[in-house]
Motif scaffolding. Structure first.
Motif, PDB file in Angstrom:
ATOM      1  N   ILE A   1       0.855  -1.183   0.000  1.00 50.82           N
ATOM      2  CA  ILE A   1       0.000   0.000   0.000  1.00 50.82           C
ATOM      3  C   ILE A   1       0.891   1.234   0.000  1.00 50.82           C
ATOM      4  N   VAL A   2       0.330   2.377  -0.341  1.00 49.48           N
ATOM      5  CA  VAL A   2       1.078   3.624  -0.359  1.00 49.48           C
ATOM      6  C   VAL A   2       0.338   4.669   0.458  1.00 49.48           C
ATOM      7  N   THR A   3       1.095   5.500   1.159  1.00 43.21           N
ATOM      8  CA  THR A   3       0.533   6.601   1.928  1.00 43.21           C
ATOM      9  C   THR A   3       1.592   7.696   2.013  1.00 43.21           C
ATOM     10  N   ALA A   4       1.322   8.743   2.760  1.00 45.44           N
ATOM     11  CA  ALA A   4       2.306   9.814   2.944  1.00 45.44           C
ATOM     12  C   ALA A   4       3.346   9.384   3.969  1.00 45.44           C
ATOM     13  N   ALA A   5       4.593   9.747   3.735  1.00 45.44           N
ATOM     14  CA  ALA A   5       5.660   9.377   4.667  1.00 45.44           C
ATOM     15  C   ALA A   5       5.445  10.003   6.045  1.00 45.44           C
ATOM     16  N   HIS A   6       4.840  11.196   6.092  1.00 39.52           N
ATOM     17  CA  HIS A   6       4.655  11.834   7.402  1.00 39.52           C
ATOM     18  C   HIS A   6       3.561  11.153   8.227  1.00 39.52           C
ATOM     19  N   CYS A   7       2.914  10.136   7.652  1.00 40.95           N
ATOM     20  CA  CYS A   7       1.921   9.359   8.394  1.00 40.95           C
ATOM     21  C   CYS A   7       2.567   8.225   9.199  1.00 40.95           C
ATOM     22  N   VAL A   8       3.835   7.949   8.953  1.00 32.96           N
ATOM     23  CA  VAL A   8       4.479   6.776   9.540  1.00 32.96           C
ATOM     24  C   VAL A   8       5.660   7.197  10.397  1.00 32.96           C
ATOM     25  N   VAL A   9       5.773   6.587  11.567  1.00 34.74           N
ATOM     26  CA  VAL A   9       6.883   6.824  12.479  1.00 34.74           C
ATOM     27  C   VAL A   9       7.561   5.490  12.775  1.00 34.74           C
ATOM     28  N   GLY A  10       8.880   5.479  12.781  1.00 39.17           N
ATOM     29  CA  GLY A  10       9.597   4.238  13.059  1.00 39.17           C
ATOM     30  C   GLY A  10       9.441   3.243  11.930  1.00 39.17           C
ATOM     31  N   SER A  11       9.288   1.979  12.272  1.00 38.48           N
ATOM     32  CA  SER A  11       9.170   0.925  11.260  1.00 38.48           C
ATOM     33  C   SER A  11       7.772   0.820  10.672  1.00 38.48           C
ATOM     34  N   GLY A  12       6.790   1.435  11.330  1.00 42.87           N
ATOM     35  CA  GLY A  12       5.407   1.325  10.882  1.00 42.87           C
ATOM     36  C   GLY A  12       4.759   0.008  11.263  1.00 42.87           C
TER      37      GLY A  12
END
Length: 281
Positions: free
Chosen positions: A88-99
């Motif tokens: 899946i794809v999303t914005a990078a600023h939505c994810v912190v650490g490894s996700g």
């Protein structure tokens, strides 16, 4: 947008936890029903977008939860057509650490999960985002696996279908964008605007894209009858998606974006993403 920066506040508050578990007019979200346990059903051939049971949702677009479906969803993501069928794809600023441990619910509908729920196992981001949070690289590919509550252990794409990854949309191109406001037991706002450019960043104007819509995919060539489409952008980039609920931006997808997808599909070493800085609105 200023209100969209609420998503960053949510992520900042949850950063320690996340690091440790390392279509012509806008439509408003409706409904507040509480659904029962999520199950997956149906499915289509790989690469073909499934037709949503509810026309107010899109099968390959869903809500992204920070750790489980218990807290409010904080971002939006879309299914990418890939050989593995689990990207899946999303914005990078939505994810912190490894996700790892985030939960994606495609076609999220009034709290229901018509296609099941999927947990994130790995994240793949551009080096420019990891080292300097370059807004032109504000996108991330996430690898997912089905939760045990799903009716099938099949790849995500075999259940929902998948959108082809494309290049950044040009001025005047129409895209369909479905995004979920921060919350739960809801449906996405959907709009089909025309794209223009703001200093090289793809942009569109449509009201209602507030906190939680970050990562919402821009689907070019979307046909409701077939569900086919190409993801050419995701809400993010300039000011992490924008400083007004009526104007949204994306990082420009380039050949490097496709190379990043290839790395995610190959399954090499995953990335650790930084805590996003506040948008400069």
């Amino acid at each position: 947008m200023g209100s969209r920066n609420l998503a960053v506040t949510v992520w900042s508050a949850a950063a320690a936890v996340l690091a440790s578990i390392a279509v012509t007019a806008c439509s408003s979200r409706t409904g507040s029903r509480v659904a029962g346990p999520a199950t997956a059903s149906g499915g289509t051939a790989s690469g073909q977008v499934a037709t949503s049971a509810d026309p107010r949702t899109v099968a390959t677009v869903g809500a992204l939860f920070p750790a489980s479906v218990a807290p409010p969803h904080t971002c939006t993501a879309g299914v990418i057509d890939s050989p593995s069928g689990n990207v899946i794809v999303t914005a990078a600023h939505c994810v912190v650490g490894s996700g790892a441990g985030m939960v994606f619910v495609p076609g999220y509908d009034d709290g229901g999960a018509p296609y099941g729920s999927w947990t994130v196992t790995k994240a793949y981001a551009a080096a420019g985002w990891i080292t300097g949070q370059d807004p032109e690289m504000d996108y991330v590919f996430l690898v997912v696996s089905p939760l045990s509550t799903n009716a099938t252990a099949a790849p995500l794409q075999s259940v929902t279908g998948g959108n082809v990854l494309g290049m950044a949309p040009g001025p005047g191109q129409r895209v369909t964008v479905a995004g979920y406001e921060v919350g739960r037991d809801d449906q996405p706002v959907i709009c089909a605007p025309l794209v223009y450019l703001t200093g090289g960043y793809p942009s569109f104007d449509c009201a209602g894209y507030v906190a939680g819509t970050s990562g919402a995919p821009w689907i070019a060539g979307y046909e409701s009858s077939t569900g086919a489409g190409t993801i050419t952008a995701v809400i993010g980039g300039l000011n992490q998606g924008g400083c007004s609920s009526g104007t949204s931006y994306s990082a420009p997808f380039t050949a490097a974006t496709k190379q990043l997808l290839a790395r995610a599909v190959a399954g090499g070493p995953a990335d650790i993403l930084p805590v996003p800085r506040p948008a400069t609105c």
